[in-house]
Design a protein around this motif. Structure first.
Motif: not given
Length: 709
Positions: A407-418, A370-371, A386-395, A202-207
């Motif tokens: 994290g936001d979308y950029e963090n998701f890309v880095k984490t996924k690649e790693e 939305l922030q 938009f996802l970088n500005a709004v999302a706290t998590d990525i599904v 509750y309270g988190r914003r998922y992309g």
């Protein structure tokens, strides 16, 4: 290649004229209907076998194959020629016939010669069979045209959880966290999610992200319909359909979403009317006091101002807020639906591509709004910024499962690649270890002294967890053909153009702009500022009231309309769609064209209506580029596209050697492609030298002045 008439004459020199008329008539009238050799053999095979005793069934079938090849070749080159050939040749043949034709009024009225060797019953049987086949085809064709396309339906199933069921039934579950575990989602007979888990705090914003067609929108619909188990005390709002147009004012339409406030106001009105009318039971005053207390508690008096701020942020002027909902277009009604959802503040807000309906200004406002959102959001979006500005998590939806990243979308890309690199390293290390053990086993398998060691190694292999090789998603590639000559500038120009739909509301006054083959121009501006009108003037679809439009004589424009996807023929496949638009080409060419945009295999032959929004966009791109334009005008091309396809689109436009004019709100694409930024509004077009960064600064300053920040 010989015609089918010549083939029949050559293979059956003794065929009598009446029978010749029948066979050629069948082939002539039904040439377009024959889809295989078997169908030709079924129609005339029995008759031809009766003509020559020296030919068996295989011989006749081989002759039918020759005629089928001829029919298809002739049909592809010129259908009109096919229709003319047989009658002309048949009329010539009447001169060589043994029949008396003095009293014959038409070639099909010749009397049958009693000396013919053809079996009349078989001839009648063949005629009846052909007639039945044609009637069946006609009926099937009419049904296909008349009947609406029945699309597959989505469904969801979930393993039962007794503990959660008991907690829900007892009414003791007060948590607003959402845990949907071990569930499946399918669309028709296709599995979209299998054994998936989704946990939303509750309270988190998922992309929610993933490739087109994997089931993101379907998952939102299943959650909204509560086909998946979500606690009943959690309120859900899914912004999916536009507001129905009626006599309600826009502001009132938003206020009506607060049902508690509306109910209290209605009760207050009724009680006040009773008191004023003198018909009272003495309890009205007390009940009114309670209602006033509740209205004050929920700050009902602040609701109109809050609703007005939301509408203003989404682009509704004060005048528009007082307009009736039926006066708005579909895009504005979708904005109104979004405003209602934001005002209602549900516990779970489901948004599906909310930026598609918004201009850059409204997107920036929505990001800021939305922030500060207090409850839970699950948003499907392909807008990276938009996802970088709004999302706290990525599904992340892939391989029929869901993975959550902080994290936001950029963090998701880095984490996924790693994570993928680690998985690949772990898999490769295990494979080497397995091979090392297997070498030992193979070497000492038949050595009695090492038997116990071999058994130990075998057990070790069995206990090793089975790691699967890395599943790499197919890379999306888009290419715009550019094998054309260089055109001398300017190739597209507007000089001192005035344009209006009504004299009271001018759209452009004294507008002068130009573009050449090196242009990479992005047009931005608020909705209603005239962006699409400008594109249509550049295209030549709209004629200036005053001024001149100049276009190079060899200019060939490819136009992608923001409603292009909705205008596709939905009841045919993608291959058939291209065949209708560009007839006469081999099927392989259509498939190759579609394959270049990721529509291959089964996707290419499925009805367009069954494709996802992004897949339909790819089909529209394939259709647009098949004519090889040397200049592209693209109106909101990223709507419905996934991020990988947007990236591929940006790369393709970078490499394209022709000119590009683009209307888009996607910051990523604008930064990738465009060298010039035109701001449309106030009756003109202004060039912003500082590009998109300067434009964003201008908008942020406007927000501060208007009190949004």
């Amino acid at each position: 290649m010989a015609t089918y008439v010549e083939i029949i004459r050559h293979e059956f020199p003794d065929i009598d004229s009446e029978l010749f008329q029948y066979v050629t008539g069948v082939l002539d009238s039904s040439a377009a209907d024959f889809e295989s050799v078997d169908e030709i053999f079924e129609a005339i095979g029995d008759v031809l076998q009766e003509v020559s005793v020296s030919k068996n069934e295989d011989d006749v079938r081989e002759i039918c194959q020759k005629m089928f090849n001829t029919l298809k070749l002739t049909s592809n080159s010129s259908k009109s020629n096919v229709l003319l050939k047989a009658p002309i040749q048949l009329s010539k043949m009447t001169g060589h016939s043994d029949y008396k034709t003095e009293d014959v009024k038409g070639i099909w009225m010749m009397r049958r010669d009693l000396g013919t060797t053809v079996d009349a019953k078989k001839l009648e049987k063949a005629e009846a069979r052909l007639k039945a086949k044609q009637e069946k085809r006609t009926e099937k064709s009419s049904q296909k045209t008349a009947s609406p396309l029945v699309l597959e339906e989505a469904s969801a199933s979930q393993a039962s959880n007794k503990k959660e069921n008991r907690l829900e039934a007892s009414g003791k579950n007060k948590s607003y966290d959402i845990k949907i575990e071990n569930f499946d989602v399918s669309y028709g007979d296709r599995s979209l999610l299998t054994g998936a888990d989704l946990h939303l705090a509750y309270g988190r914003r998922y992309g929610l992200v993933g490739r087109n067609g994997l089931g993101k929108t379907t998952l939102l619909k299943m959650m909204s319909a509560r086909s998946l188990r979500i606690p009943s005390h959690i309120t859900i709002l899914h912004v999916e359909q536009e507001v129905v147009g009626d006599e309600t004012q826009a502001l009132q339409s938003v206020l009506e979403c607060d049902t508690v406030r509306e109910g209290l106001l209605k009760a207050e009105k009724e009680l006040t009317a009773k008191l004023n009318s003198g018909v009272s039971d003495g309890t009205e005053s007390g009940r009114l006091t309670e209602i006033y207390a509740k209205l004050e508690e929920i700050e009902a008096d602040k609701a109109p101002a809050r609703a007005s701020v939301i509408l203003a942020g989404l682009g509704f002027s004060s005048k528009m807020q007082q307009q009736m909902t039926r006066e708005f277009s579909g895009g504005w009604r979708m904005r109104l639906a979004l405003a209602r959802a934001l005002f209602a503040k549900p516990d779970l807000l489901l948004l599906d591509e909310p930026t598609n309906m918004l201009d850059v200004r409204a997107i920036l406002w929505l990001e800021n709004y939305l922030q500060t959102w207090q409850s839970t959001i699950l948003v499907v979006s392909h807008d990276r910024n938009f996802l970088n500005a709004v999302a706290t998590d990525i599904v992340y939806l892939h391989s029929q499962r869901l993975e959550t990243y902080r994290g936001d979308y950029e963090n998701f890309v880095k984490t996924k690649e790693e994570r993928l690199k680690n998985q690949q390293r772990e898999y490769e290390a295990q494979q080497q270890y397995r091979e090392h053990i297997q070498v030992f086993i193979d070497r000492f398998r038949y050595n009695a002294n090492r038997a116990s060691q071999v058994q130990s190694k075998l057990k070790l292999l069995e206990k090793l967890p089975e790691l699967k090789p890395l599943e790499k998603e197919l890379e999306v590639t888009i290419r715009f053909p550019d094998n054309f000559e260089k055109l001398s500038p300017p190739i597209l120009q507007l000089t001192e153009v005035d344009f209006h739909y009504s004299t009271e509301h001018p759209i452009f006054i004294n507008l002068s702009v130009s573009a050449d083959q090196d242009s990479r121009i992005c047009i931005v501006g608020e909705n209603g500022a005239g962006k699409t009108t400008l594109l249509r003037i550049l295209l030549g679809d709209l004629t200036p009231v005053q001024g001149i439009r100049h276009a190079h004589r060899n200019l060939k424009i490819g136009y992608f309309c923001q409603h292009h996807v909705d205008q596709l023929e939905m009841n045919v496949s993608s291959v058939e769609l291209l065949a209708l638009k560009f007839p006469g080409r081999p099927e392989e060419e259509y498939r190759h064209q579609l394959g270049g945009y990721g529509i291959s295999g089964d996707l290419a032959v499925r009805p367009v209506a069954s494709l996802s929004g992004g897949q339909k966009s790819r089909v529209a791109f394939a259709q647009m580029t098949m004519a090889h334009p040397n200049f592209y005008i693209l109106d909101e091309p990223t709507n419905h596209l996934d991020m990988e396809t947007i990236e591929a689109l940006g790369n393709a436009l970078q490499k394209f050697k022709g000119g590009v004019i683009l209307v888009s709100h996607d910051e990523r694409l604008i930064r990738m492609v465009c060298k010039e930024l035109w701001v449309c509004g106030c009756g003109t077009v202004k060039r912003v030298d500082g590009g998109f960064d300067e434009y964003k600064d201008i908008l942020q300053e406007q927000f501060r002045k208007e009190g949004f920040l």
